[in-house]
Motif scaffolding. Structure first.
Motif, short mmCIF file in Angstrom:
data_model
loop_
_atom_site.label_atom_id
_atom_site.label_comp_id
_atom_site.label_asym_id
_atom_site.label_seq_id
_atom_site.Cartn_x
_atom_site.Cartn_y
_atom_site.Cartn_z
N CYS B 354 25.42 40.55 30.96
CA CYS B 354 24.93 39.16 31.47
C CYS B 354 26.34 38.17 31.57
O CYS B 354 26.87 38.11 30.67
N CYS B 403 20.06 31.31 31.82
CA CYS B 403 19.75 32.41 32.70
C CYS B 403 20.17 32.11 34.18
O CYS B 403 19.54 31.20 34.69
N CYS B 406 20.63 36.68 37.73
CA CYS B 406 21.24 37.47 38.54
C CYS B 406 20.80 38.92 38.62
O CYS B 406 21.64 39.76 39.35
N CYS B 409 21.12 42.51 34.14
CA CYS B 409 20.48 43.01 32.98
C CYS B 409 19.43 44.25 33.56
O CYS B 409 19.55 45.01 33.00
S1 SF4 Z 1 19.36 37.77 34.88
FE1 SF4 Z 1 19.77 38.66 33.04
S2 SF4 Z 1 22.01 39.17 33.33
FE2 SF4 Z 1 21.98 37.52 34.62
S3 SF4 Z 1 21.99 35.77 33.55
FE3 SF4 Z 1 19.84 36.07 33.31
S4 SF4 Z 1 19.52 36.98 31.48
FE4 SF4 Z 1 21.71 37.19 32.14
#
Ligand code: SF4
Ligand code: SF4
Lengths: 256, 734
Positions: B354, B403, B406, B409
């Protein structure tokens, strides 16, 4: 507490304002309108008081521009009643408009009337004090927060003075307060709530529409401000600019 | 007759009966536990687009789907970037699986073939194979557990460390330790049995004459130990009296054999007593383990494969919406989401990937999932009322707002958890309550009023085209092949506008027939949706869809990956193909419509935009274009599906940085590019990336060392001829 809030539509300055060929009025043909910012704060303040102490919030507006959108948003935020004053043309200047608002507010018999302290279309003065006069209520302006005070039948209004001095005033009700800012900035209202309010909200028509509202001020000429020539742009390297600034300040006797 | 596996060697009859009584009890406890956990999933709502779960299950049992399921579920394919974890997990899973299957086979051998038919499957060569397989996998299991212990308790990577009270690295310890004990007691019991065999062999060898030898065997209770019919007992007695080994297959169980040798010095009585004790310990621990699976983290043995099997078939770029006003408690989630949080193994891979977490923002996707799961576990399966809210103390607003949507995760999660979907669902509740960051509120108000985040007049949207020496068509008025949906940043941001014009020039040079929606285009809403403002997204989509339906075009084109994602996956009204400009440039170059006149000899690296790569799988087209213009591409360590977000997505571009943040994701990324030897240029294919990275190059103090360029600019540069014509244009206008 029974609270009335006045909300006004003002032209969105994102597009340049056009002056009509008559030269005495704006051409609102292609302008869009939005809720006056300090009225937005007045509404927020009313809703905060209602959330904290219970009560009833009635929103009063002249039917003009995108006012329906604003009123549905107010309903989505939690306003209980919406009263609309029908209009055929653009709203009159503040002194005349205040008479209309007062007529619409009287039947509501509010304990507290909140209205934005300023709007950028106030040609002959602020609506707020004129409204207080028309209602025969006391008025305090430039308020940055209202609390229900210890004393019954009064509120505490907070006013900021230059030099970072805050005053807390006990205001006997009923009263009109000119709001500059609410206790907290207006909250966001999601579109789905506004759309929900569109389905459920009923607007009430105010009898004030029948009152004549001749402007009390006549406009002789509207024109864009002439560009001044007093500004001097400094150019050159950082050091050159800095020494120029020092020179100017010295010339004016501000530094030795 | 050949030798066969000894059945219940040295186990008294009563113990055998007790064992049989326990088997159904343990299985019932296990089944009840699974039922209790699985029922909780259905506290949730129905899943959009799924009519019924049984039907979905039926559909999932399809060769194609199972073929995709097998590597992920049985072989944990998503762990492959972490070889240690992969090997460890294989060792534990397959060690346990083989030992369990072996025990099950032994039970069948004993109850279904030996008891009724006095016949055994496990005999001769097959039995030898069985012995070696179980011994080897027993060792593999213990090694796997050792690897797990090493990682969790010695290396202690951050992703496995607890950040909240209530969960700890030691949570899994009792279970892992019990597995290890089951394996060890299994070996010890085997060794003791073999040791007894050595004693029998020695005494038989010491006796003189066949009768004496048989007498020794009878005295030692050999026949009773065998639990087989009289005839087969005779065969074995004769074989051993003849000098045969008691356990001829023992040599095939090297660990058991070695332990047998070690225990041999003990007396027969001691060996028998110990064996019985260890045998019981082994059995009881194994039963306990099975019964406890649904109560521990080991439940992922069931929930994870189930989740992978029932995973959504939608494209990753299409966000599912079950409740528009957002999720307040576990019952607002769908059964699939509850299954997902229950499938989480707490491996922390998502946290490690992340960008928000890495840059010190207060977010761990693992902890969000765990917070929801722990609430689910505390909610009774028969809950009728409202379970407690998931917000504030369980999941804090600042976590949700950190968040950047992206999808790193989700991409890495070995068990297919969809964190971004969960986070957006929770964000929707905050938006519904008006709890949004100041910058975000301004952006949302601007979207509501003007259809763009810049708070600019919609009328100014096509203004970027004014400096061009040609006009772009109005797709509302005339038919075009490509409708160019420009997007906010490409239209309004001054730095990006120049790049947008460059791309327009390239397209014109290639003779591509493009047109715009002009001032009627509004933001496509991709990020608005991910902020959690579903109503506003619906409004923007409605307006755009209306304009699109009035325009005549064959395909949609955009330079903005966020717009690309929304148009491609979330505008059901749009049936036309949607292309990202990197795809179109690639097509034009390959088809010969675009001929390059100059090879660029730059050494470059390329940043995969999240919404182009991870969300839509477009990785090759931009790289082919980079090759075609002559640049040498050096990949950053994190590229392709593992690309690192610039930090702009999910509405982050409008929000303030968290006070705890150490650096911005874009700065982290720029440092990654700077660390590559010889790289002069960071190539981007997203208007937001251009802005984010140009800023980051300045804030890390690398101005002049790294150029941030759009892919379109490089193509333009290599078009030599266009440069000339531009010079002519400059002359003619001078
Ligand atoms: S989508 Fe997932 S990896 Fe990306 S910022 Fe959000 S929690 Fe973090
Ligand atoms: S959500 Fe997935 S990646 Fe994250 S801890 Fe759980 S299993 Fe691991």
């Amino acid at each position: 507490m029974n609270i009335a809030v006045v909300v006004r539509q003002v032209p969105d300055l994102i597009e340049p304002l056009e002056i009509a060929p008559s030269g005495t009025e704006f051409d609102f043909g292609s302008a869009s309108f939005l809720l006056n910012e300090s009225d937005d704060h007045a509404l927020e303040q009313a809703l905060l008081l209602k959330e904290a102490h219970g009560g009833h919030v009635t929103v009063v507006a002249l039917d003009f521009g995108d006012v329906d959108n604003t009123l549905y948003t107010a309903a989505a935020k939690g306003a209980d009643r919406i009263v609309k004053i029908a209009r055929d043309d653009a709203p009159p200047p503040p002194r005349a408009a205040a008479v209309l608002y007062a007529e619409a507010i009287k039947p509501i018999a509010p304990e507290l009337v909140l209205v934005g302290v300023q709007a950028h279309d106030e040609l002959d003065g602020g609506v707020a004090p004129f409204l207080a006069a028309a209602l025969g209520m006391p008025y305090v302006g430039v308020i940055r927060g209202v609390a229900v005070g210890a004393e019954p039948g009064a509120v505490a209004a907070f006013k900021e003075f230059p030099g970072a001095v805050m005053a807390r005033m006990n205001v006997k009700l009923p009263a009109v307060l000119g709001i500059l800012g609410a206790d907290q900035p207006p909250r966001y209202v999601p579109v789905s709530r506004i759309r929900g309010a569109m389905k459920t909200t009923q607007f009430e028509e105010s009898a004030a529409a029948a009152v004549s509202s001749e402007p009390l001020t006549a406009i002789a000429r509207l024109y864009p401000p002439a560009a001044g020539s007093r500004a001097e742009m400094l150019s050159g390297s950082e050091t050159e600019i800095a020494s120029r600034i020092v020179d100017i300040l010295a010339q004016k006797g501000l530094v030795k | 007759m050949e030798y066969a596996r000894p059945i219940m060697w040295n186990v008294p009859h009563w113990a055998e009966i007790a064992l049989y009584v326990m088997i159904p009890i343990v299985l019932a406890a296990f089944a009840a536990g699974v039922y209790w956990r699985a029922r909780k999933w259905f506290l949730g709502r129905s899943e959009p687009g799924v009519e019924s779960v049984p039907r979905l299950l039926l559909a999932a049992i399809h060769p194609g789907r199972l073929a995709r399921w097998t590597p992920a579920a049985l072989f944990q394919s998503r762990l492959s970037p972490d070889l240690f974890a992969l090997v460890m997990h294989w060792a534990i899973l397959w060690g346990m699986a083989v030992l369990f299957l072996g025990t099950a086979l032994a039970t069948i051998d004993q109850d279904f073939t030996n008891l009724p038919f006095d016949f055994q499957l496990l005999r001769g060569k097959f039995y030898c194979l069985f012995e070696i397989a179980l011994d080897v996998f027993g060792v593999v299991l213990i090694l796997g557990l050792g690897m797990a212990a090493y990682r969790r308790y010695l290396v202690r990577p951050k992703r496995l460390q607890a950040t909240r009270t209530g969960v700890s690295l030691w949570d899994g310890f009792p279970f892992l330790a019990t597995i290890a004990l089951v394996a060890v007691t299994g070996f010890v019991a085997e060794g003791l049995r073999i040791a007894e065999g050595f004693h029998i062999e020695a005494r038989v060898a010491a006796a003189e004459g066949l009768d004496a030898k048989i007498r020794v065997l009878d005295e030692m209770g050999f026949r009773e130990h065998l639990h087989v019919g009289r005839e087969r007992q005779d065969v074995q007695v004769n074989r051993i009296a003849d000098g045969g080994r008691v356990f001829p297959a023992a040599i095939w169980a090297p660990v058991g054999y070695g332990l047998g040798k070690a225990f041999e010095p003990l007396s027969v009585d001691a060996i028998r007593a110990l064996h019985q004790g260890v045998w019981w310990a082994h059995g009881l621990l194994a039963f306990g383990l099975i019964a406890c699976i649904p109560l521990t983290k080991a439940f992922h043995l069931i929930s994870s494969p189930a989740n992978i099997l029932l995973h959504s078939a939608d494209p990753p770029g299409r966000l599912a919406v079950a409740v528009e006003s957002g999720v307040t408690n576990v019952r607002d989630l769908t059964w699939r989401q509850l299954l997902q949080v229950d499938a989480c193994t707490w491996c922390g891979k998502c946290q490690e990937a992340c960008p928000a977490n890495q840059c010190g923002f207060p977010l761990s996707p693992r902890d969000v999932v765990q917070a929801v799961d722990s609430q689910l576990l505390r909610t009774p399966a028969k809950a009728n009322g409202e379970p407690p809210s998931l917000h504030d103390s369980r999941v804090r607003p600042e976590e949700l707002w950190a968040c950047c949507s992206c999808r790193a995760c989700e991409e890495i999660c070995p068990v297919f958890v969809q964190h971004p979907r969960l986070i957006v669902d929770l964000r929707r509740h905050l938006v519904d309550q008006g709890q949004v960051d100041e910058g975000l509120q301004d952006a949302l108000m601007n979207f509501q009023r003007y259809g763009n985040s810049f708070g600019q007049s919609p009328r100014k949207r096509p203004d970027w085209t004014k400096p061009l020496d040609f006009t772009l068509k109005d797709a509302r008025k005339e038919e075009v092949e490509y409708l160019w949906f420009v997007g906010d940043y490409a239209s309004y941001d001054q730095r990006v506008q120049e790049v947008t014009r460059t791309i327009a020039r390239v397209l014109r040079h290639a003779g591509v027939d493009v047109g715009l929606l002009m001032e009627k285009e509004q933001n496509a809403g991709n990020d608005v949706r991910r902020i959690g403002e579903e109503g506003l997204f619906a409004m923007l989509r409605e307006k755009n869809a209306k304009e699109l339906s009035g325009a005549r075009f064959r395909k949609l084109l955009t330079t903005d990956p966020h717009t690309y994602n929304a148009l491609k996956n979330e505008y059901d009204e749009v049936v036309a193909p949607v292309l990202h400009y990197t795809q179109l440039l690639d097509e034009l170059l390959r088809g010969g419509a675009l001929r390059l006149h100059r090879k660029l000899d730059y050494v470059v690296t390329y940043h995969d935009p999240c919404y182009l790569g991870r969300f839509n799988g477009v990785y090759d087209a931009p790289r082919r274009v980079l090759g075609a213009v002559g640049t040498r591409l050096v990949e950053m360590p994190r590229h392709g599906p593992n690309s690192f977000c610039c930090g702009a997505g999910g509405g982050r571009i409008w929000m303030k940085d968290a006070p705890t943040s150490q650096e911005r994701p874009a700065e982290n990324r720029v440092r990654e590019a700077l660390a590559l030897p010889g790289v002069q240029c960071l190539v981007v294919a997203c208007p937001k990336d251009l802005v984010m990275f140009q800023d980051a190059v300045k804030t890390v103090g690398a101005e002049g060392r790294l150029r941030v360029a759009d892919l379109g600019e490089l193509v333009y540069e290599s078009l030599g001829i266009t440069l000339k014509s531009m010079a002519e244009v400059a002359e003619s206008t001078a």
